[in-house]
Design an enzyme around this catalytic site. Sequence first.
Site, PDB file in Angstrom:
ATOM      1  N   TRP A   1       1.499  -1.184  -0.313  1.00 35.90           N
ATOM      2  CA  TRP A   1      -0.218  -0.013   0.205  1.00 35.90           C
ATOM      3  C   TRP A   1       1.047   1.658   0.481  1.00 35.90           C
ATOM      4  O   TRP A   1       1.953   1.401   0.901  1.00 35.90           O
ATOM      5  CB  TRP A   1      -0.557  -0.170   1.457  1.00 35.90           C
ATOM      6  CG  TRP A   1      -2.252   0.869   1.339  1.00 35.90           C
ATOM      7  CD1 TRP A   1      -2.597   1.247   0.330  1.00 35.90           C
ATOM      8  CD2 TRP A   1      -2.207   1.970   2.807  1.00 35.90           C
ATOM      9  NE1 TRP A   1      -3.714   2.160   0.971  1.00 35.90           N
ATOM     10  CE2 TRP A   1      -3.283   2.508   2.189  1.00 35.90           C
ATOM     11  CE3 TRP A   1      -1.984   1.787   4.169  1.00 35.90           C
ATOM     12  CZ2 TRP A   1      -3.709   3.761   3.167  1.00 35.90           C
ATOM     13  CZ3 TRP A   1      -1.904   2.530   4.841  1.00 35.90           C
ATOM     14  CH2 TRP A   1      -3.097   4.093   3.833  1.00 35.90           C
TER      15      TRP A   1
ATOM     16  N   ASP B   1      -0.263  -5.171   9.316  1.00 39.70           N
ATOM     17  CA  ASP B   1      -1.718  -4.186   9.101  1.00 39.70           C
ATOM     18  C   ASP B   1      -2.517  -5.023   8.564  1.00 39.70           C
ATOM     19  O   ASP B   1      -2.512  -6.122   7.586  1.00 39.70           O
ATOM     20  CB  ASP B   1      -1.174  -3.602   7.877  1.00 39.70           C
ATOM     21  CG  ASP B   1      -1.823  -2.824   7.043  1.00 39.70           C
ATOM     22  OD1 ASP B   1      -3.069  -1.976   7.745  1.00 39.70           O
ATOM     23  OD2 ASP B   1      -1.847  -1.370   6.249  1.00 39.70           O
TER      24      ASP B   1
ATOM     25  N   ALA C   1      -6.132  -4.180   7.817  1.00 41.34           N
ATOM     26  CA  ALA C   1      -6.967  -3.448   7.813  1.00 41.34           C
ATOM     27  C   ALA C   1      -8.841  -4.132   6.866  1.00 41.34           C
ATOM     28  O   ALA C   1      -9.851  -3.443   6.586  1.00 41.34           O
ATOM     29  CB  ALA C   1      -6.671  -2.397   5.966  1.00 41.34           C
TER      30      ALA C   1
HETATM   31  C1  LMR Z   1      -7.031   1.665  -0.404  1.00 41.17           C
HETATM   32  O1  LMR Z   1      -5.911   0.711  -0.810  1.00 41.17           O
HETATM   33  O2  LMR Z   1      -7.362   1.715  -1.945  1.00 41.17           O
HETATM   34  C2  LMR Z   1      -7.850   1.751   0.404  1.00 41.17           C
HETATM   35  O3  LMR Z   1      -6.874   1.381   1.676  1.00 41.17           O
HETATM   36  C3  LMR Z   1      -8.176   3.542   1.113  1.00 41.17           C
HETATM   37  C4  LMR Z   1      -6.549   4.516   1.018  1.00 41.17           C
HETATM   38  O4  LMR Z   1      -6.437   5.031   2.094  1.00 41.17           O
HETATM   39  O5  LMR Z   1      -5.514   4.415   0.253  1.00 41.17           O
END
Ligand code: LMR
Length: 394
Positions: free
Chosen positions: A127, A208, A210
Amino acid sequence: MLEKLTPQPPDKIIELIGMYRADPRTEKVDLGVGVYKDEKGATPVMRAVKAAEKRLLESQTSKSYVGLLGDLDFNAAMRGLVLGDAVPAGRVAAAQAPGGTGAIRQLLELVKLANPGAKVWYSDPTWPNHPAMVRHVGLASATYRYFDSATCTVDFAAMMADLDGLSAGDVVILHGCCHNPTGANLDAAQWDQVTDLLNAKGAIPFIDFAYQGFGDGLDADAAAVRRMVTRVPQMLIAASCSKNFGLYRDRVGIAMAVAQDAATADLAKGALSSLNRLNFSFPPDHGAKVVEIILNDPELRADWQAELEEMRTRMLELRAGLAEALRRETNSDSFDFVAHHRGMFSRLGLSQEQVMKLREESGIYMVGDSRVNIAGLPADKLDALAKAIVRVAG
Ligand code: LMR
């Protein structure tokens, strides 16, 4: 002073939200930011959330401060949701945080406070906010290879080879389930091997978490974390309620530091409390209270789980549908990985140019690395989507 500022690099995912909104084409498709969408393309408030909010509105008598660690009942309920009874409560220091991002940020600051020389490792790819936050907090970083873009599966040999470079005290960010952006996940045996390696090196896992409930189910998604926590002396966990409770804008998350004993956990609790004070004082209460009400009320909890399960199975059906459409279109199994991946995302393995072409020619928006939000797939247009993908990929 302000004139000395330099433009900050935009976050690729957030930037995409604006680009999609500005596109006037009606047939456009949003596969960008990780927000759950139903078959109508809406992100509704979950039923149990609405009911808990109603209850809260009627019963709340004060908006006075709660506490620096947030709502302790929320923290206990979230510890249960994430860790079950895998570890004694006394070993867990928990602090409510503003969303999963807030929890990651607080834990990175905790690392900095405890061991400023620690190197933070994250997967390549990960991410994009992971590297950005590690850099911003001022910690050293390293990456480990994770994804084989030819097969769109985990490149476990490469991952282990890179993690062999860990030093004692290093911190390793792992996605507890539903890897973002790839959708490719470790199996139970691989998790055990990673645990053994981290223990041998004296490195600390940082989970992490989520997307609990978006992969194989609430408990199945937590299985790896629950097993790992029984086998390591220390662990950091950042969990988010944005996706599984649909509380995106309310910013509900929790930072947990698991220590080897209660005395060390108390030290961590004091540090997390102080870091909350330094960054925002009190974490936002509303969404956390809603989650606490739901988790501690058997009826609301059952309804929440049922709705979450509907969301999860819908995403699985969309995965199967897209994989099937791509199979027909390519006459091959080269995109079957879409059905095997888990969670909200899959990385399709397209180049940046191909992603741009899809955006410009067909109004299909995905992140530049070809990450698609599975929940955004239009169930009635999977064939057209598969055609467009194969057209640019071919
Ligand atoms: C994403 O990866 O699209 C989500 O976790 C939203 C974000 O905050 O990036």
